[in-house]
Design a protein around this motif. Structure first.
Motif, PDB file in Angstrom:
ATOM      1  N   ILE A   1       0.846  -1.189   0.000  1.00 32.19           N
ATOM      2  CA  ILE A   1       0.000   0.000   0.000  1.00 32.19           C
ATOM      3  C   ILE A   1       0.881   1.238   0.000  1.00 32.19           C
ATOM      4  N   LEU A   2       0.802   2.025  -1.074  1.00 30.43           N
ATOM      5  CA  LEU A   2       1.560   3.273  -1.156  1.00 30.43           C
ATOM      6  C   LEU A   2       0.797   4.342  -0.379  1.00 30.43           C
ATOM      7  N   TRP A   3       1.460   4.971   0.578  1.00 32.83           N
ATOM      8  CA  TRP A   3       0.766   5.869   1.496  1.00 32.83           C
ATOM      9  C   TRP A   3       1.453   7.241   1.536  1.00 32.83           C
ATOM     10  N   ASN A   4       0.772   8.240   1.031  1.00 28.32           N
ATOM     11  CA  ASN A   4       1.300   9.602   1.079  1.00 28.32           C
ATOM     12  C   ASN A   4       0.153  10.604   0.937  1.00 28.32           C
ATOM     13  N   PRO A   5      -0.811  10.582   1.880  1.00 23.42           N
ATOM     14  CA  PRO A   5      -1.956  11.490   1.774  1.00 23.42           C
ATOM     15  C   PRO A   5      -1.550  12.935   2.049  1.00 23.42           C
ATOM     16  N   ASP A   6      -2.339  13.845   1.534  1.00 26.51           N
ATOM     17  CA  ASP A   6      -2.143  15.262   1.828  1.00 26.51           C
ATOM     18  C   ASP A   6      -2.354  15.481   3.321  1.00 26.51           C
ATOM     19  N   LEU A   7      -1.484  16.232   3.958  1.00 26.67           N
ATOM     20  CA  LEU A   7      -1.617  16.494   5.388  1.00 26.67           C
ATOM     21  C   LEU A   7      -2.833  17.354   5.702  1.00 26.67           C
TER      22      LEU A   7
ATOM     23  N   MET B   1      -2.376   9.383   9.162  1.00 28.87           N
ATOM     24  CA  MET B   1      -2.459  10.407   8.124  1.00 28.87           C
ATOM     25  C   MET B   1      -1.184  11.243   8.073  1.00 28.87           C
ATOM     26  N   ASN B   2      -0.505  11.373   9.202  1.00 25.02           N
ATOM     27  CA  ASN B   2       0.755  12.128   9.262  1.00 25.02           C
ATOM     28  C   ASN B   2       1.970  11.290   8.880  1.00 25.02           C
ATOM     29  N   SER B   3       1.766   9.990   8.658  1.00 26.75           N
ATOM     30  CA  SER B   3       2.880   9.063   8.378  1.00 26.75           C
ATOM     31  C   SER B   3       3.927   9.120   9.487  1.00 26.75           C
ATOM     32  N   GLU B   4       3.467   9.096  10.732  1.00 33.88           N
ATOM     33  CA  GLU B   4       4.374   9.138  11.879  1.00 33.88           C
ATOM     34  C   GLU B   4       4.118   7.939  12.783  1.00 33.88           C
ATOM     35  N   ILE B   5       5.076   7.657  13.667  1.00 28.30           N
ATOM     36  CA  ILE B   5       5.065   6.461  14.509  1.00 28.30           C
ATOM     37  C   ILE B   5       4.971   5.231  13.598  1.00 28.30           C
ATOM     38  N   ILE B   6       5.863   5.150  12.650  1.00 32.37           N
ATOM     39  CA  ILE B   6       5.815   4.090  11.644  1.00 32.37           C
ATOM     40  C   ILE B   6       6.345   2.766  12.190  1.00 32.37           C
ATOM     41  N   GLY B   7       5.992   1.677  11.487  1.00 31.12           N
ATOM     42  CA  GLY B   7       6.405   0.354  11.912  1.00 31.12           C
ATOM     43  C   GLY B   7       7.737  -0.072  11.331  1.00 31.12           C
TER      44      GLY B   7
ATOM     45  N   PHE C   1       2.546  -0.978   4.544  1.00 30.58           N
ATOM     46  CA  PHE C   1       2.430   0.359   3.966  1.00 30.58           C
ATOM     47  C   PHE C   1       3.814   0.857   3.572  1.00 30.58           C
ATOM     48  N   ILE C   2       3.907   1.526   2.455  1.00 24.96           N
ATOM     49  CA  ILE C   2       5.119   2.266   2.105  1.00 24.96           C
ATOM     50  C   ILE C   2       4.825   3.736   2.391  1.00 24.96           C
ATOM     51  N   PHE C   3       5.379   4.237   3.468  1.00 27.84           N
ATOM     52  CA  PHE C   3       5.164   5.630   3.855  1.00 27.84           C
ATOM     53  C   PHE C   3       6.110   6.494   3.023  1.00 27.84           C
ATOM     54  N   GLU C   4       5.603   6.970   1.897  1.00 29.94           N
ATOM     55  CA  GLU C   4       6.461   7.649   0.923  1.00 29.94           C
ATOM     56  C   GLU C   4       7.080   8.920   1.485  1.00 29.94           C
ATOM     57  N   ARG C   5       6.469   9.496   2.503  1.00 30.83           N
ATOM     58  CA  ARG C   5       7.044  10.697   3.106  1.00 30.83           C
ATOM     59  C   ARG C   5       8.275  10.346   3.934  1.00 30.83           C
TER      60      ARG C   5
END
Length: 278
Positions: free
Chosen positions: A7-13, A161-167, A176-180
């Motif tokens: 899952i590519l993940w990079n939503p607008d903040l 949504m902030n792409s923080e506290i990642i695994g 998830f791929i947190f692109e940010r």
């Protein structure tokens, strides 16, 4: 490694804008979570015959307690070397600003909030609320505990949504791929927690509807602490460390801070069997 399968993940903040004012998803999730808890506790108070004028100050106490506790918890538990190193950094700990090298400052919002600190802040705030209203402390704690999971769930969705506290890096198919952050597939630890808290919300509400007389015994408060921090303890194994000093620790800071809350929760649940404080 085929990144297409993840899952590519990079939503607008930013969720939406009202003229020059931008509302971020993280802030929106906080507000929705607090509103959900507000509505639940108001319903519980009315069902228990507690007057609205006693309920109304509760939201203020909870909001301030959670915010102050969560902010101080992050600064003192995770970054004490920075925030206690100078007077300006102490100000940054208390106010949502950052001082620039040239002496100027900019508004940042509170970047860094810790759930363990928020829990401590909430408990202190509820103690002050009880002193102000004269309500039984265990009744207040139980009512808040039933509603707490909705706020916890939405806060973790805000972290997602902030792409923080990642695994940690993984090859599970739901990674998830947190692109940010980077291009590596990682556990969505925030989502794991959000789901766990949503399940607790259902468990707590069903238990309350079936046996409302348990409110005031400490059962729901103990259940909330035990469940949330046990879930947090094990989910932490899927998360990446938040600060460098955690790298050499057998348990990370989140896990170490969870253990006392689990013990308190178990003690409260055992105490509730005596049926004290109606």
């Amino acid at each position: 490694m085929n990144i297409i399968s993840y899952i590519l993940w990079n939503p607008d903040l930013v969720a939406f804008s009202l003229g020059p004012l931008s509302i971020r998803w993280y802030s929106l999730c906080w507000l929705v979570g607090l509103l959900g808890a507000y509505l639940m506790v108001r319903r519980q108070y009315r069902e228990q015959g507690i007057k609205d004028e006693i309920f109304e100050p509760l939201f203020f106490y909870c909001f301030i307690g959670i915010l102050v506790g969560a902010r101080l918890g992050h600064c003192l538990f995770y970054e004490p070397d920075y925030f206690l190193s100078s007077g300006k950094h102490v100000v940054e700990m208390l106010l949502p600003v950052h001082f620039m090298p040239d002496g100027a400052w900019r508004f940042t919002g509170y970047e860094g909030l810790a759930s363990h600190g928020g829990t401590l802040g909430l408990i202190v705030a509820l103690w002050l609320y009880v002193r102000h209203t004269g309500l039984n402390v265990w009744r207040v704690l139980d009512n808040i505990a039933i509603a707490t999971p909705v706020t916890a769930c939405f806060i973790r969705l805000g972290n997602l949504m902030n792409s923080e506290i990642i695994g940690k890096i993984t090859d599970v198919p739901w990674a998830f791929i947190f692109e940010r952050v980077d291009t590596m597939p990682r556990h969505p630890g925030q989502l794991y927690e959000a789901i766990a808290y949503a399940i607790l919300l259902v468990i707590g509400w069903v238990a309350y509807r079936r046996r409302p007389q348990r409110v005031g015994t400490g059962f729901f408060f103990g259940l909330c602490l035990t469940y949330i921090f046990t879930a947090r303890f094990f989910i932490e194994f899927t998360k990446d460390i938040q600060e460098a000093f955690e790298a050499g620790m057998p348990l990370n800071m989140g896990q170490l801070l969870s253990i006392p809350f689990i013990i308190i929760g178990v003690v409260c649940m055992m105490r509730s069997k005596k049926g004290v404080s109606k």
